[in-house]
Scaffold this active site. Sequence first.
Site, PDB file in Angstrom:
ATOM      1  N   GLU B 285      87.785  21.815  13.008  1.00 60.23           N
ATOM      2  CA  GLU B 285      89.052  22.296  12.462  1.00 60.23           C
ATOM      3  C   GLU B 285      90.232  21.487  12.998  1.00 60.23           C
ATOM      4  O   GLU B 285      91.189  21.223  12.273  1.00 60.23           O
ATOM      5  CB  GLU B 285      89.224  23.771  12.802  1.00 60.23           C
ATOM      6  CG  GLU B 285      90.222  24.487  11.916  1.00 60.23           C
ATOM      7  CD  GLU B 285      90.044  25.991  12.010  1.00 60.23           C
ATOM      8  OE1 GLU B 285      89.276  26.533  11.196  1.00 60.23           O
ATOM      9  OE2 GLU B 285      90.635  26.617  12.903  1.00 60.23           O
ATOM     10  N   GLU B 288      90.572  18.522  10.982  1.00 62.23           N
ATOM     11  CA  GLU B 288      91.212  18.853   9.699  1.00 62.23           C
ATOM     12  C   GLU B 288      92.725  19.007   9.868  1.00 62.23           C
ATOM     13  O   GLU B 288      93.510  18.521   9.045  1.00 62.23           O
ATOM     14  CB  GLU B 288      90.684  20.202   9.184  1.00 62.23           C
ATOM     15  CG  GLU B 288      89.458  20.142   8.314  1.00 62.23           C
ATOM     16  CD  GLU B 288      89.101  21.543   7.796  1.00 62.23           C
ATOM     17  OE1 GLU B 288      89.048  22.483   8.609  1.00 62.23           O
ATOM     18  OE2 GLU B 288      88.877  21.674   6.588  1.00 62.23           O
ATOM     19  N   CYS B 305      87.480  31.476  10.095  1.00 66.46           N
ATOM     20  CA  CYS B 305      86.419  32.063  10.929  1.00 66.46           C
ATOM     21  C   CYS B 305      86.057  33.470  10.509  1.00 66.46           C
ATOM     22  O   CYS B 305      84.977  33.952  10.794  1.00 66.46           O
ATOM     23  CB  CYS B 305      86.856  32.127  12.383  1.00 66.46           C
ATOM     24  SG  CYS B 305      87.208  30.523  13.047  1.00 66.46           S
ATOM     25  N   SER B 325      90.774  26.138   5.715  1.00 66.78           N
ATOM     26  CA  SER B 325      89.895  25.186   6.387  1.00 66.78           C
ATOM     27  C   SER B 325      88.514  25.304   5.760  1.00 66.78           C
ATOM     28  O   SER B 325      88.067  26.395   5.421  1.00 66.78           O
ATOM     29  CB  SER B 325      89.806  25.536   7.870  1.00 66.78           C
ATOM     30  OG  SER B 325      88.660  24.949   8.441  1.00 66.78           O
ATOM     31  N   LYS B 364      80.466  40.096   8.509  1.00 69.33           N
ATOM     32  CA  LYS B 364      79.531  39.044   8.927  1.00 69.33           C
ATOM     33  C   LYS B 364      78.162  39.241   8.293  1.00 69.33           C
ATOM     34  O   LYS B 364      77.417  38.288   8.077  1.00 69.33           O
ATOM     35  CB  LYS B 364      79.394  39.032  10.458  1.00 69.33           C
ATOM     36  CG  LYS B 364      80.614  38.480  11.171  1.00 69.33           C
ATOM     37  CD  LYS B 364      80.642  36.964  11.143  1.00 69.33           C
ATOM     38  CE  LYS B 364      81.913  36.429  11.779  1.00 69.33           C
ATOM     39  NZ  LYS B 364      82.177  35.032  11.385  1.00 69.33           N
ATOM     40  N   GLU B 367      78.582  37.873   4.913  1.00 66.35           N
ATOM     41  CA  GLU B 367      78.679  36.410   4.997  1.00 66.35           C
ATOM     42  C   GLU B 367      77.301  35.776   5.168  1.00 66.35           C
ATOM     43  O   GLU B 367      76.960  34.812   4.481  1.00 66.35           O
ATOM     44  CB  GLU B 367      79.564  36.027   6.197  1.00 66.35           C
ATOM     45  CG  GLU B 367      79.753  34.517   6.356  1.00 66.35           C
ATOM     46  CD  GLU B 367      80.469  34.143   7.655  1.00 66.35           C
ATOM     47  OE1 GLU B 367      80.288  34.843   8.670  1.00 66.35           O
ATOM     48  OE2 GLU B 367      81.184  33.127   7.655  1.00 66.35           O
ATOM     49  N   GLU B 372      75.168  30.417  -0.363  1.00 64.64           N
ATOM     50  CA  GLU B 372      75.463  29.026   0.004  1.00 64.64           C
ATOM     51  C   GLU B 372      75.163  28.729   1.475  1.00 64.64           C
ATOM     52  O   GLU B 372      75.115  27.574   1.874  1.00 64.64           O
ATOM     53  CB  GLU B 372      76.914  28.664  -0.329  1.00 64.64           C
ATOM     54  CG  GLU B 372      77.984  29.376   0.479  1.00 64.64           C
ATOM     55  CD  GLU B 372      78.451  30.667  -0.152  1.00 64.64           C
ATOM     56  OE1 GLU B 372      77.687  31.277  -0.932  1.00 64.64           O
ATOM     57  OE2 GLU B 372      79.587  31.110   0.154  1.00 64.64           O
ATOM     58  N   CYS B 509      88.731  40.460  16.202  1.00 66.17           N
ATOM     59  CA  CYS B 509      87.335  40.909  16.201  1.00 66.17           C
ATOM     60  C   CYS B 509      87.066  42.024  17.206  1.00 66.17           C
ATOM     61  O   CYS B 509      86.167  42.833  17.009  1.00 66.17           O
ATOM     62  CB  CYS B 509      86.403  39.747  16.509  1.00 66.17           C
ATOM     63  SG  CYS B 509      86.832  38.244  15.646  1.00 66.17           S
TER      64      CYS B 509
END
Lengths: 178, 577
Positions: B285, B288, B305, B325, B364, B367, B372, B509
């Site tokens: 990151e 980036e 994230c 990002s 999560k 995710e 993908e 979190c």
Amino acid sequence: MARINPEPKERLLATEGYAELDAYIDGLHLEPEAPRRKDTLIQALHRAQIIFGYLPDEVQLHIANRFYIPHAEVSGVVGFYNFFTTEPKGQYQVSVCMGTACYVLGADKVLQEFERLLGIRSGEISDNGKFSLDSLRCVGACGLAPVVTINDRVYGKVKPDAVEGIVEHYLVEEAQEA
Amino acid sequence: MTKTSVIIDGRAVTVDEGATILEAAKTINVRVPTLCHLHLEDLQMVNQVASCRLCVVEVAGRKPLLPACATPVAEGMEVRTNSKRVLAARRAVLELLLSDHPTDCLICVKSTNCELQKLAHDFAIDRERFRWEVNDYPEDTGSRALKRDPNKCIMCRRCETMCSEIQTVGVLTANGRGFEAIVGPAGMKPVLDTNCTFCGQCVTVCPTGALTGVSYVQDVWEALFDTSKTVVVQVAPAIRAAIGEEFGMAPGTAIPGRLAAGLRRLGFDAVFDTTFGADLTIMEESREIVERLHDQHHLPLLTSCCPGWINFLEFQFPDLRDIASTCKSPQQMVGTIAKTYYAERIGKRAEDIVMVAVMPCLAKKYEAARPEHTDSGVPDVDYVITTRELSKMLKEAGIDLRYIEDESFDNPLGESTGAGVIFGATGGVLEAALRTVYEQVNERELEDVNFTAVRGMQGVKEAEIRLNGKVVRVAAASGLGNARKLLTKIEKGESTYDVIEIMACPGGCINGGGQPYSQERAERIQARIEALYAVDKGQAVRKSHENPSVQRLYEEFLGEPGSEKAHKLLHTVYFRR
């Protein structure tokens, strides 16, 4: 503009209906961030039900997007009021009042008679789409109890044995139109 | 402020004008029971629907009993909070609430954390006085993240307030009316068919078992006992600062060493640390960030994230996807590297490795299940369990984290830095990135690694740093309502930030939907945040780019940050949901 709602899974209703609804909503001059933009939601839902006859997901989502509010808010209002329906209604919408006055004068038996003759339960629509049957709470005509409304027409002091004649009337009207 | 004096149970109380009877009673330690009421001061969230009526009190001169949570005090008001009439009414209210509530407490995941259960216990309810109809709605587990059991909904509408007002997602509403009324998505659709982000904040406020997470505990047990598999685990930073609570430790006790030991006792073949993935995220990151600042395009960069936040972005602001990002989250990076680099090192195939992630989060789970995320050829992360689920596994296996010696995480994916640890709190990702970007761009050592301006519970925090003489403006937001404000500004071209960190859960979190439940929420969140910063402070290495294992990973496997291989394995794409 943030996208607030998912796209409807299907969009089956006529575009003319949506055009009419949009023209109505345009007249409300809604601003995305105006806190009072929801004040006219019920009127818009009312109008939509007049246009389409019922308020399925696709109509609710359309209205939600036009009001810049989540679908859940629209759905909550639609679900709260008995007046709104998410299922299509028959060409003739039979509503039997089950308010206190009507009920004590035998409205339940009137409803049963409609159920028997039309072959559907309250809340259902006949297979041919001609009749739908519902009960409702007090139409404000307690002096005429028991009351039955069919579309815009009001029948007062309805006894169970009068039901057959009423149903026949609509069947005859239907046959004449055809 | 004008004061109001009232008499509660014969005792004089003076409070601010406009305070509720409930608030006034609290000042003299009179506990009025509540259920639907919820006041989260740190979030300025008040759920004051007064729907449960458990807090009713008697007010002299007023005929009906009044809800203490929603009745403001008036000068000279005389309140009785425990008269015969009040107690009888409360008991009847509770018995009616119980009359259609499932009585499967023994097998309810919320047992011992359920506020309804606790009230029944406190009121010594020992029989079913009323039992008529019960609702029979199906459970909704199709999202693989959030579990809804509508039959346990008591219509308190806390979830709806959280979802609509704090998170501004607006998925939940009251469906129907009267006895059938249930809070759920529009038309009681499955949550997967809505714009739910699976942030899980509704779960943190649900008083009963109506909203919980989908559990993968049994799958993990099966994997652990399957001798043909190498079962590895990664734990997110926020777990170490909270799991002690489940074992009776003081909030804010960080126990990374004991946690690693406990996981090893459970039978995991290797115990990795998601903070390694956090450091890896920073490597990618920060590259980036430097590139985008140099070219002045795709700014502000939005961190990626947090999967709840990404779901929000993909759904609500799909046109801003390209400024996020492209870095995968630390969880997914560790998953991919475990099933490629680590698999190679131990001579296994990706399909022989089972990667379990312990996360403070429900999103999560969603995710990990995204199609993908299979760059290793198989799902990069197989199962995600929450802090709560892990604590239950440990308890089932008789592992008590209070009585266990510290052990270290396994290398190479267990080596961490202070920068990786603070990923668990709002502002932490940004601070970690600043530590690395500063040194990479300015080519000199950062004197003070503490960017305290971006720490803390405030909804949006901002800071400026000088990179190569140029001022770079950064911000960190937590809570999706705060994210919305920033995104709306970006859309209108009014944002002046260059980098924005976003976490879906207020506070980050450490306050995720998978963390231990708590009634003293604000204090716990604060304690957990402080615990993470204490770990960071005590760490020898506090910058991601100085993580020796991360450096070795680039030397041996990835090349350099942003390389083709790094892009293939550590970056992802976003979709319009």
